[in-house]
Motif scaffolding. Sequence first.
Motif, short mmCIF file in Angstrom:
data_model
loop_
_atom_site.label_atom_id
_atom_site.label_comp_id
_atom_site.label_asym_id
_atom_site.label_seq_id
_atom_site.Cartn_x
_atom_site.Cartn_y
_atom_site.Cartn_z
N VAL A 27 -21.21 19.78 -1.06
CA VAL A 27 -21.26 18.77 -0.50
C VAL A 27 -19.92 18.07 -0.93
O VAL A 27 -19.04 17.43 0.36
N GLY A 28 -19.13 18.24 -2.03
CA GLY A 28 -17.48 17.10 -2.07
C GLY A 28 -16.71 18.35 -1.82
O GLY A 28 -15.52 17.60 -0.81
N LEU A 32 -17.19 20.06 0.87
CA LEU A 32 -17.14 19.30 2.51
C LEU A 32 -16.56 18.57 2.67
O LEU A 32 -16.12 18.43 3.46
N VAL A 33 -16.97 17.30 1.89
CA VAL A 33 -16.78 16.27 2.59
C VAL A 33 -15.58 15.20 2.06
O VAL A 33 -14.55 14.70 3.04
N ARG A 34 -14.19 15.85 0.80
CA ARG A 34 -13.51 15.58 0.84
C ARG A 34 -11.92 15.96 1.74
O ARG A 34 -12.96 17.37 2.41
N ARG A 35 -11.26 15.81 1.62
CA ARG A 35 -9.90 16.27 2.39
C ARG A 35 -8.06 16.38 1.73
O ARG A 35 -7.75 17.13 1.84
N MET A 92 -17.60 11.50 -8.49
CA MET A 92 -16.39 12.08 -8.14
C MET A 92 -16.47 12.21 -6.85
O MET A 92 -15.00 12.46 -6.17
N VAL A 93 -17.55 12.01 -6.21
CA VAL A 93 -17.71 12.73 -4.37
C VAL A 93 -17.14 11.40 -4.14
O VAL A 93 -16.43 10.89 -2.85
N ASP A 149 -6.60 8.03 3.24
CA ASP A 149 -7.41 8.56 3.73
C ASP A 149 -7.45 9.21 5.29
O ASP A 149 -6.92 7.92 5.97
N ALA A 150 -7.59 10.18 5.70
CA ALA A 150 -7.61 10.41 7.09
C ALA A 150 -8.36 9.75 7.94
O ALA A 150 -10.06 9.51 7.81
N GLN A 206 -18.61 16.28 10.72
CA GLN A 206 -18.63 17.21 9.68
C GLN A 206 -19.02 16.71 8.37
O GLN A 206 -20.30 17.33 7.65
N ARG A 207 -19.01 15.63 8.09
CA ARG A 207 -19.07 14.74 6.07
C ARG A 207 -20.99 14.62 6.63
O ARG A 207 -21.20 15.07 5.66
N ALA A 265 -22.81 17.94 6.74
CA ALA A 265 -22.39 18.25 5.22
C ALA A 265 -23.39 17.51 3.81
O ALA A 265 -23.62 18.05 3.05
N VAL A 266 -23.59 16.72 4.13
CA VAL A 266 -24.57 16.03 3.43
C VAL A 266 -26.19 16.33 3.72
O VAL A 266 -26.52 16.47 2.68
N GLY A 287 -26.52 19.52 2.28
CA GLY A 287 -26.52 19.48 0.91
C GLY A 287 -27.59 19.37 0.40
O GLY A 287 -28.23 19.77 -0.70
#
Lengths: 102, 195
Positions: A22-23, A25-28, B22-23, B83-84, B92-93, B96-97, B100
């Motif tokens: 997940v990380g 995919l989520v981070r840029r 970390m996330v 952050d963009a 997408q986010r 993704a969650v 996941g």
Amino acid sequence: MSEVPPGFYLALAGLMFTIGAVGALVRRNAIVIFMFVELMLNAVNLAFVTFARMRGNLDGQVLVFFVLVVAAAEVVVGLAIIVSIFRRRASADVDDVNLLKW
Amino acid sequence: MTLEMVVFGVTFVVALGSSLAMVFARNAVHAALFLVIAQVALAVTFLLQGAYFVAALQIIVYAGAIMVLFLFVIMLLGVDKRDALIEPLPAQRPLAVGLGALLAAEVIYIVFKGIDLVGDAGGEAITALNRDPGNVLAVARVLFSRYLLPFEATSILLVVAVVGVMVLTRRISDVADLQTPEDLPAGAPVKEIAV
């Protein structure tokens, strides 16, 4: 020595692998994405060690050694690619690398 | 409630907590340090399962060498907290969650449904190996007999990686700056290029 059932270790490995996926995919940031790939490899290492204990032989522990070597080579090459992209574009953001996108 | 249970519980919480942190860490350096914590926690779980050599490797190679390389590159490129704001893929986010969470559910289900297929030797075999030849010796015997060819292949892999990195990161401008004599205006001194 095995009072904790191996399923708990495998569950920990699976959850850490999920967080890593997940990380990634989520981070840029490309470097942070690389760190999540490392986290996923680490989770798989834990699964290998647990399976080695369940099977009662050391093949799993030897496989961890190989994963470690491949991860080291992969990190070195990946970070070199990130550095050379950064030199050209002054950004480590994966969305900025879109020249081949249609 | 044995001591192993307590140690495993603490390690479980630390490993999952630092991975989640970390996330959410905005700063790349913070993410790297949380990853070091997660890797040390994983080394503790290796120790709990009798993989002493692998636990030492985990701390020396991963938490030591590889993470130092990561921190070095972060410092080289500069810490980027921006952050963009533009999302190229809006869904997408959340997607993704969601996926996941589905993957986590699947993994837990498979672990508790299919664990009997592997068969549990109970760890006594590993304990016996650790006692009689010792963990390092036992791992070395397997590594240098059955896995000798893959072991030699990893040395080729490392050489290829080193050469590849040198090719990837060399500066092309050093070559482009060299002037040929035809480019120079008449009468200009020709630079001597040391070979």
